[in-house]
Design a protein around this motif. Structure first.
Motif, PDB file in Angstrom:
ATOM      1  N   VAL A 190       0.866  -1.170   0.000  1.00  0.00           N
ATOM      2  CA  VAL A 190       0.000   0.000   0.000  1.00  0.00           C
ATOM      3  C   VAL A 190       0.908   1.226   0.000  1.00  0.00           C
ATOM      4  O   VAL A 190       1.799   1.352   0.842  1.00  0.00           O
ATOM      5  N   LEU A 191       0.684   2.111  -0.959  1.00  0.00           N
ATOM      6  CA  LEU A 191       1.452   3.342  -1.062  1.00  0.00           C
ATOM      7  C   LEU A 191       0.509   4.505  -0.784  1.00  0.00           C
ATOM      8  O   LEU A 191      -0.478   4.692  -1.509  1.00  0.00           O
ATOM      9  N   ALA A 192       0.786   5.244   0.278  1.00  0.00           N
ATOM     10  CA  ALA A 192      -0.034   6.392   0.658  1.00  0.00           C
ATOM     11  C   ALA A 192       0.742   7.665   0.327  1.00  0.00           C
ATOM     12  O   ALA A 192       1.816   7.903   0.873  1.00  0.00           O
ATOM     13  N   PHE A 193       0.193   8.451  -0.587  1.00  0.00           N
ATOM     14  CA  PHE A 193       0.830   9.673  -1.077  1.00  0.00           C
ATOM     15  C   PHE A 193       0.226  10.878  -0.366  1.00  0.00           C
ATOM     16  O   PHE A 193      -0.995  11.054  -0.367  1.00  0.00           O
ATOM     17  N   THR A 194       1.090  11.710   0.210  1.00  0.00           N
ATOM     18  CA  THR A 194       0.675  12.958   0.826  1.00  0.00           C
ATOM     19  C   THR A 194       1.597  14.038   0.297  1.00  0.00           C
ATOM     20  O   THR A 194       2.826  13.876   0.344  1.00  0.00           O
ATOM     21  N   GLY A 195       1.029  15.108  -0.212  1.00  0.00           N
ATOM     22  CA  GLY A 195       1.877  16.137  -0.788  1.00  0.00           C
ATOM     23  C   GLY A 195       1.427  17.538  -0.473  1.00  0.00           C
ATOM     24  O   GLY A 195       0.236  17.800  -0.307  1.00  0.00           O
ATOM     25  N   ALA A 196       2.408  18.418  -0.418  1.00  0.00           N
ATOM     26  CA  ALA A 196       2.137  19.841  -0.274  1.00  0.00           C
ATOM     27  C   ALA A 196       1.445  20.328  -1.544  1.00  0.00           C
ATOM     28  O   ALA A 196       1.335  19.603  -2.539  1.00  0.00           O
ATOM     29  N   GLU A 197       1.000  21.553  -1.533  1.00  0.00           N
ATOM     30  CA  GLU A 197       0.261  22.149  -2.658  1.00  0.00           C
ATOM     31  C   GLU A 197       0.983  21.960  -3.982  1.00  0.00           C
ATOM     32  O   GLU A 197       0.358  21.702  -5.008  1.00  0.00           O
ATOM     33  N   ARG A 198       2.279  22.056  -3.970  1.00  0.00           N
ATOM     34  CA  ARG A 198       3.099  21.900  -5.175  1.00  0.00           C
ATOM     35  C   ARG A 198       2.799  20.582  -5.903  1.00  0.00           C
ATOM     36  O   ARG A 198       2.929  20.486  -7.114  1.00  0.00           O
ATOM     37  N   TYR A 199       2.419  19.537  -5.149  1.00  0.00           N
ATOM     38  CA  TYR A 199       2.226  18.195  -5.707  1.00  0.00           C
ATOM     39  C   TYR A 199       0.769  17.868  -6.025  1.00  0.00           C
ATOM     40  O   TYR A 199       0.484  16.773  -6.497  1.00  0.00           O
ATOM     41  N   ARG A 200      -0.152  18.773  -5.787  1.00  0.00           N
ATOM     42  CA  ARG A 200      -1.571  18.493  -6.044  1.00  0.00           C
ATOM     43  C   ARG A 200      -1.838  18.086  -7.490  1.00  0.00           C
ATOM     44  O   ARG A 200      -2.523  17.093  -7.728  1.00  0.00           O
ATOM     45  N   PRO A 201      -1.325  18.814  -8.493  1.00  0.00           N
ATOM     46  CA  PRO A 201      -1.584  18.390  -9.880  1.00  0.00           C
ATOM     47  C   PRO A 201      -1.021  16.993 -10.182  1.00  0.00           C
ATOM     48  O   PRO A 201      -1.662  16.198 -10.869  1.00  0.00           O
ATOM     49  N   LEU A 202       0.149  16.693  -9.654  1.00  0.00           N
ATOM     50  CA  LEU A 202       0.759  15.382  -9.860  1.00  0.00           C
ATOM     51  C   LEU A 202      -0.094  14.288  -9.232  1.00  0.00           C
ATOM     52  O   LEU A 202      -0.352  13.248  -9.851  1.00  0.00           O
ATOM     53  N   LEU A 203      -0.572  14.514  -8.015  1.00  0.00           N
ATOM     54  CA  LEU A 203      -1.399  13.509  -7.344  1.00  0.00           C
ATOM     55  C   LEU A 203      -2.744  13.336  -8.040  1.00  0.00           C
ATOM     56  O   LEU A 203      -3.261  12.226  -8.109  1.00  0.00           O
ATOM     57  N   GLU A 204      -3.284  14.418  -8.574  1.00  0.00           N
ATOM     58  CA  GLU A 204      -4.534  14.327  -9.330  1.00  0.00           C
ATOM     59  C   GLU A 204      -4.330  13.478 -10.582  1.00  0.00           C
ATOM     60  O   GLU A 204      -5.151  12.617 -10.909  1.00  0.00           O
ATOM     61  N   GLU A 205      -3.229  13.718 -11.278  1.00  0.00           N
ATOM     62  CA  GLU A 205      -2.921  12.925 -12.471  1.00  0.00           C
ATOM     63  C   GLU A 205      -2.703  11.454 -12.092  1.00  0.00           C
ATOM     64  O   GLU A 205      -3.188  10.548 -12.774  1.00  0.00           O
ATOM     65  N   LEU A 206      -1.991  11.221 -11.001  1.00  0.00           N
ATOM     66  CA  LEU A 206      -1.730   9.854 -10.542  1.00  0.00           C
ATOM     67  C   LEU A 206      -3.025   9.125 -10.192  1.00  0.00           C
ATOM     68  O   LEU A 206      -3.182   7.938 -10.491  1.00  0.00           O
ATOM     69  N   ALA A 207      -3.974   9.834  -9.596  1.00  0.00           N
ATOM     70  CA  ALA A 207      -5.252   9.219  -9.226  1.00  0.00           C
ATOM     71  C   ALA A 207      -5.997   8.672 -10.433  1.00  0.00           C
ATOM     72  O   ALA A 207      -6.799   7.743 -10.301  1.00  0.00           O
ATOM     73  N   HIS A 208      -5.721   9.218 -11.619  1.00  0.00           N
ATOM     74  CA  HIS A 208      -6.419   8.807 -12.833  1.00  0.00           C
ATOM     75  C   HIS A 208      -5.511   8.040 -13.800  1.00  0.00           C
ATOM     76  O   HIS A 208      -5.899   7.803 -14.950  1.00  0.00           O
ATOM     77  N   ALA A 209      -4.325   7.629 -13.327  1.00  0.00           N
ATOM     78  CA  ALA A 209      -3.339   6.991 -14.214  1.00  0.00           C
ATOM     79  C   ALA A 209      -3.536   5.491 -14.354  1.00  0.00           C
ATOM     80  O   ALA A 209      -2.860   4.849 -15.159  1.00  0.00           O
ATOM     81  N   GLY A 210      -4.426   4.900 -13.584  1.00  0.00           N
ATOM     82  CA  GLY A 210      -4.708   3.479 -13.744  1.00  0.00           C
ATOM     83  C   GLY A 210      -3.894   2.554 -12.851  1.00  0.00           C
ATOM     84  O   GLY A 210      -3.957   1.334 -13.005  1.00  0.00           O
ATOM     85  N   PHE A 211      -3.149   3.104 -11.914  1.00  0.00           N
ATOM     86  CA  PHE A 211      -2.403   2.254 -10.979  1.00  0.00           C
ATOM     87  C   PHE A 211      -3.300   1.789  -9.853  1.00  0.00           C
ATOM     88  O   PHE A 211      -4.222   2.503  -9.438  1.00  0.00           O
TER      89      PHE A 211
END
Length: 157
Positions: A134-155
């Protein structure tokens, strides 16, 4: 927080490659988790995604490995650090607060008080199956777009 389930080391590597291909100068990636949860597999994938060609495991007996990929990469393994002050001799501030490369820190929780404000933390833990993580990603504001993209990347489907 975004949670992704990896069902094998190959999936963890692929996720790391995906992530590494999107990291930018100034990014700080903190990998945390118990021994055997996949930090080294994820780091290997991240390095590959950053264009670093290397073999072997994590830099356990060397605190810092510097690589030239598409951007400079500062790969830290602080497993053997007993006191965060040990990083002062290496001039950690020049790396941790640099805008020229990516910091990738394994066992980062051991030096949490040294982290910059903008951090992408990936906490790895054991999942239900023998190879599941289980990989839990937490990011500062700088990483919000990356995490949004990752959420929809199919992993982790």
């Amino acid at each position: 927080m975004l949670r992704i389930i990896s069902r094998s080391p190959d999936e963890t590597l692929a996720l790391g490659r995906w992530l590494g291909s999107r990291l930018r100068p100034g990014d700080f990636v903190a990998l945390t988790g118990d021994l055997g949860t996949g930090k080294t597999a994820l780091a290997t994938g991240i390095l590959a995604g950053l264009g670093v060609a290397r073999t072997g495991g994590s830099p356990t007996f060397t605190l810092l490995w510097e690589y030239e990929g598409r951007i400079p990469v500062y790969h830290w393994d602080v497993y053997r650090v007993d006191d965060p002050a040990e990083l002062e001799d290496l001039g950690y501030e020049e790396y941790f607060f640099s805008e020229t490369g990516v910091n990738l820190v394994e066992w980062a929780d051991r030096v949490r008080e040294l982290w910059p404000d903008d951090v992408l933390e990936i906490a790895l833990s054991y999942g239900a199956g023998a190879e599941e993580r289980v990989l839990a990603f937490t990011g500062a504001e700088r990483y919000r777009p990356l995490l949004e993209e990752l959420a929809h990347a199919g992993f982790g489907l």
